[in-house]
Design a protein around this motif. Structure first.
Motif, mmCIF file in Angstrom:
data_model
loop_
_atom_site.group_PDB
_atom_site.id
_atom_site.type_symbol
_atom_site.label_atom_id
_atom_site.label_comp_id
_atom_site.label_asym_id
_atom_site.label_seq_id
_atom_site.Cartn_x
_atom_site.Cartn_y
_atom_site.Cartn_z
ATOM 1 N N PHE A 110 52.050 44.712 7.120
ATOM 2 C CA PHE A 110 53.768 45.545 5.919
ATOM 3 C C PHE A 110 52.903 46.984 6.492
ATOM 4 O O PHE A 110 52.785 48.141 6.939
ATOM 5 C CB PHE A 110 54.360 44.939 5.076
ATOM 6 C CG PHE A 110 55.420 45.954 4.801
ATOM 7 C CD1 PHE A 110 56.164 46.509 5.224
ATOM 8 C CD2 PHE A 110 54.543 46.497 3.321
ATOM 9 C CE1 PHE A 110 57.129 47.205 4.197
ATOM 10 C CE2 PHE A 110 54.895 47.481 2.388
ATOM 11 C CZ PHE A 110 56.648 47.945 2.917
ATOM 12 N N ALA A 111 51.457 46.531 5.941
ATOM 13 C CA ALA A 111 50.880 47.672 4.904
ATOM 14 C C ALA A 111 50.346 48.037 6.841
ATOM 15 O O ALA A 111 50.130 49.758 6.777
ATOM 16 C CB ALA A 111 49.676 47.510 4.724
ATOM 17 N N ALA A 112 49.707 47.522 7.792
ATOM 18 C CA ALA A 112 49.326 48.410 8.815
ATOM 19 C C ALA A 112 50.310 49.098 9.102
ATOM 20 O O ALA A 112 50.545 50.566 10.337
ATOM 21 C CB ALA A 112 49.041 46.764 10.045
ATOM 22 N N CYS A 113 51.655 48.068 9.713
ATOM 23 C CA CYS A 113 52.970 48.990 9.507
ATOM 24 C C CYS A 113 53.448 50.932 9.202
ATOM 25 O O CYS A 113 53.722 51.449 9.419
ATOM 26 C CB CYS A 113 54.570 48.853 9.650
ATOM 27 S SG CYS A 113 54.768 47.711 11.042
ATOM 28 N N GLN B 78 58.373 47.151 15.144
ATOM 29 C CA GLN B 78 58.828 48.599 16.073
ATOM 30 C C GLN B 78 57.423 49.992 15.932
ATOM 31 O O GLN B 78 56.912 50.515 16.131
ATOM 32 C CB GLN B 78 59.888 49.235 15.814
ATOM 33 C CG GLN B 78 60.907 48.887 14.787
ATOM 34 C CD GLN B 78 62.046 50.189 14.301
ATOM 35 O OE1 GLN B 78 62.449 51.052 15.818
ATOM 36 N NE2 GLN B 78 62.767 49.149 13.590
ATOM 37 N N PHE B 79 57.036 49.421 13.912
ATOM 38 C CA PHE B 79 56.790 50.464 13.794
ATOM 39 C C PHE B 79 54.831 50.552 13.596
ATOM 40 O O PHE B 79 54.120 51.229 13.822
ATOM 41 C CB PHE B 79 56.669 50.506 11.856
ATOM 42 C CG PHE B 79 58.231 50.420 11.525
ATOM 43 C CD1 PHE B 79 58.872 51.787 11.711
ATOM 44 C CD2 PHE B 79 58.682 49.700 11.083
ATOM 45 C CE1 PHE B 79 60.241 51.706 11.421
ATOM 46 C CE2 PHE B 79 59.551 49.452 10.423
ATOM 47 C CZ PHE B 79 60.787 49.931 10.838
ATOM 48 N N LEU B 80 54.585 49.634 14.677
ATOM 49 C CA LEU B 80 52.552 49.107 14.133
ATOM 50 C C LEU B 80 52.463 50.111 15.381
ATOM 51 O O LEU B 80 53.289 50.429 16.651
ATOM 52 C CB LEU B 80 53.010 48.026 14.871
ATOM 53 C CG LEU B 80 51.282 46.866 14.117
ATOM 54 C CD1 LEU B 80 51.395 47.443 12.789
ATOM 55 C CD2 LEU B 80 52.086 45.453 14.888
ATOM 56 N N SER B 81 50.990 50.713 15.231
ATOM 57 C CA SER B 81 50.783 51.342 16.500
ATOM 58 C C SER B 81 50.119 50.147 18.126
ATOM 59 O O SER B 81 50.079 49.559 17.155
ATOM 60 C CB SER B 81 49.322 52.366 16.245
ATOM 61 O OG SER B 81 48.637 51.311 15.734
#
Lengths: 214, 357
Positions: A110-113, B78-81
């Motif tokens: 989550f933090a990485a997102c 979906q938000f992860l690089s």
């Protein structure tokens, strides 16, 4: 105490600018763009000139040329349009049938997102630190539907820590201006479900002024 | 007396691909033909699950690049690089197990997923963080709590169930015979405790170099479970051509240990394919290791398979299994922009601010 600040950020900067104007505090800069346009690369550095690169930003670009050259402390809201993150996560929760990110991913993921979604903002703060600028930042006072507030706060906490790690100083206007439901009505613009008023902006400036003796 | 006539024999009717000279020695490395006669075809709409050792990662990637439906049952948020997708080991296999080097470990994952075996409650604690012993490096810094370890594992087990029940093809790459286990609980580890995470305990952690029969005894229930949960599923086995990093058998040379491992796995895979009409074996191992290839597809470390090697193997793979013409890579997924509308008001405010002077 400095008699001028350099404002930069999203539309929430307007409330701070209005407060500065009302109290006679000088300021440079202002709002750059809606927060979503600051999620993608929005500037470049030419020598020591800060150049906004957003389409249609031509008329306001000169206002920010001195961002790196000025000695006025920076107050920024860049990256803190957290309502978008909250809305995106809440939409994801709905599609996955979960109530919290922990049902879908670990805290680290989550933090990485969050940090990936705000990578441009973090780079911006690092760039200001490398340029030797004194930077203060605050959370844009989001008013979001209640189900989104929890993830918004969780995302903000992660982002605040990451921006603070660049050396920027957090001005936490939330105590006194917000409760468990979000921004208190007296600090919100009338007939605007999102933005804060100059009263909120003044709280931010008061917090900033209090830090001048640090 | 006239010379004795050469009698008819089975070899007289065989084709060129059956003879080493014509199939390998004279055809040259790039002239190899008809390497395998597939038992089934794979269409681009088939959901293909990949699991196993690191070579299976290449298979999954190649399938995606060719427009095949590599089934990702546990996709990255979906938000992860892309960088963090890799760091957190998403999108590597069809579920987030990390490498499954041994058949015993595959069996353990599957039996946990479908409730045939009770999960181990072993968790490693190190520097304030919690690690899952069956995938200790799945998250670079481990998990924040014991609960997070098991929540994450539960998601992976759900993904395994989903993958098995929906897949048309389950591809598994066998990698290792040398397997570390907990000799008290029977827990199978993917690697030796203490090598990357965890603490090695000589009284507790034991290396078993599985021979043919025990591997077969693990493989049979795996196949039964897969068919029980999905009677239409096809299984495609391969043996990883990537040699062992090291052998734990101090008395043995790495080369000798590697030959034992690969030949044992190859034998099991071949026998499983021979004995089941829904199981096939694809000879990627042979395509990279045969003498005629002279190790050309190995990097200078004599271990890593080069991109050219992967391409070479997958060219044969698609030739064997594909129905249709190849297509290009798939379209990128659309990213959500659902919150954009809410910000129109911001644009207007900013214009107003500057218009007001």
């Amino acid at each position: 105490m400095p008699d001028e600040v350099f404002l930069v950020g999203d539309s929430f900067v307007i409330a701070i600018a209005q407060a500065a104007k009302a109290t006679g505090l000088g300021y440079q800069g202002g709002p750059v763009s809606a927060g979503r346009f600051l999620e993608e690369p929005f500037y470049r550095i030419e020598q020591d000139r800060f150049e906004i690169t957003l389409e249609g930003s031509g008329p306001i670009r000169p206002l920010f040329h001195d961002l790196l050259r000025s000695s006025a402390p920076v107050i920024s809201t860049v990256g803190f349009n957290s309502h978008r993150l909250a809305a995106q996560f809440t939409a994801l929760y709905r599609t996955q049938g979960v109530a919290h990110y922990s049902e879908m991913m670990s805290g680290d993921v989550f933090a990485a997102c969050v940090l990936d979604a705000r990578a441009v903002a973090l780079e911006f703060y690092r760039m200001l630190a490398d340029a030797g600028r004194k930077v203060f930042f605050t959370c844009s006072p989001q008013r979001v539907p209640l189900p989104e507030l929890e993830v918004l706060r969780e995302a903000e906490t992660i982002l605040i820590d990451a921006v603070s790690a660049t050396g920027a100083v957090f001005l936490d206007a939330r105590p006194g201006t917000a409760n468990a439901q979000g921004l208190l009505p007296e600090f919100a613009l009338p007939e605007d479900t999102i933005h804060a008023n100059a009263g909120w902006g003044q709280i931010v400036l008061d917090l900033w002024a209090a830090r001048q003796t640090d | 007396m006239p010379p004795e006539k050469v009698h008819d024999n089975p070899y007289k009717t065989l084709s060129a691909r059956n003879f080493w000279r014509t199939a390998i020695a004279e055809s040259g490395p790039f002239g190899v033909f008809g390497i395998h006669r597939a038992k089934f075809r794979i269409s681009q709409s088939d959901k293909i699950v990949t699991a196993g050792s690191c070579f299976a990662q290449n298979v999954g990637r190649a399938l995606q690049n060719k427009g095949y439906h590599w089934f990702n049952a546990e996709p990255a948020p979906q938000f992860l690089s892309p960088e963090n997708v890799r760091r957190f080991n998403y999108d590597v296999f069809s579920f987030r197990t990390g490498n499954i080097y041994s058949v015993a470990l595959l069996r353990q994952w599957l039996e946990w997923a479908f409730g045939d075996l009770q999960q181990s409650d072993e968790v490693w604690f190190e520097d304030g963080r919690f690690f899952d012993p069956v995938r200790p490096v799945i998250e670079p810094n481990g998990f924040a709590s014991r609960k997070e370890v098991f929540d994450a594992r539960a998601r992976t087990l759900a993904a395994i169930r989903s993958a098995v029940q929906q897949a048309q093809v389950f591809v598994f790459t066998l990698g290792q015979t040398e397997t570390w286990v907990n000799n008290r609980t029977g827990l199978v580890y993917p690697m030796c405790p203490g090598t990357q995470k965890g603490k090695f305990d000589g009284g507790l952690h034991e290396m078993i170099d599985f021979s043919y029969m025990p591997i077969r005894e693990d493989m049979m229930p795996v196949l039964e479970l897969l068919r029980r949960e999905n009677p239409a599923i096809k299984v495609l086995l391969t043996v990883s051509p990537v040699p062992l990093t090291a052998t734990a058998k101090a008395e043995e040379h790495a080369l000798v240990a590697n030959t034992y491992t690969k030949s044992t796995l190859r034998a099991v895979a071949g026998d499983m394919a021979n004995g089941h009409n829904f199981v096939d074996y694809f000879p990627s191992y042979e395509l990279l290791t045969a003498p005629s290839f002279r190790g050309m597809f190995y990097a200078p470390n004599a271990r890593t398979i080069t991109k050219e090697g992967i391409d070479f193997v997958m060219k044969h793979f698609f030739k064997c299994f594909s129905h249709a013409e190849e297509i290009g890579p798939g379209q990128e997924a659309n990213r959500s922009d659902s919150a954009a509308d809410g910000e129109l008001v911001c644009d207007e405010m900013i214009l107003d601010f500057y218009n007001a002077g």
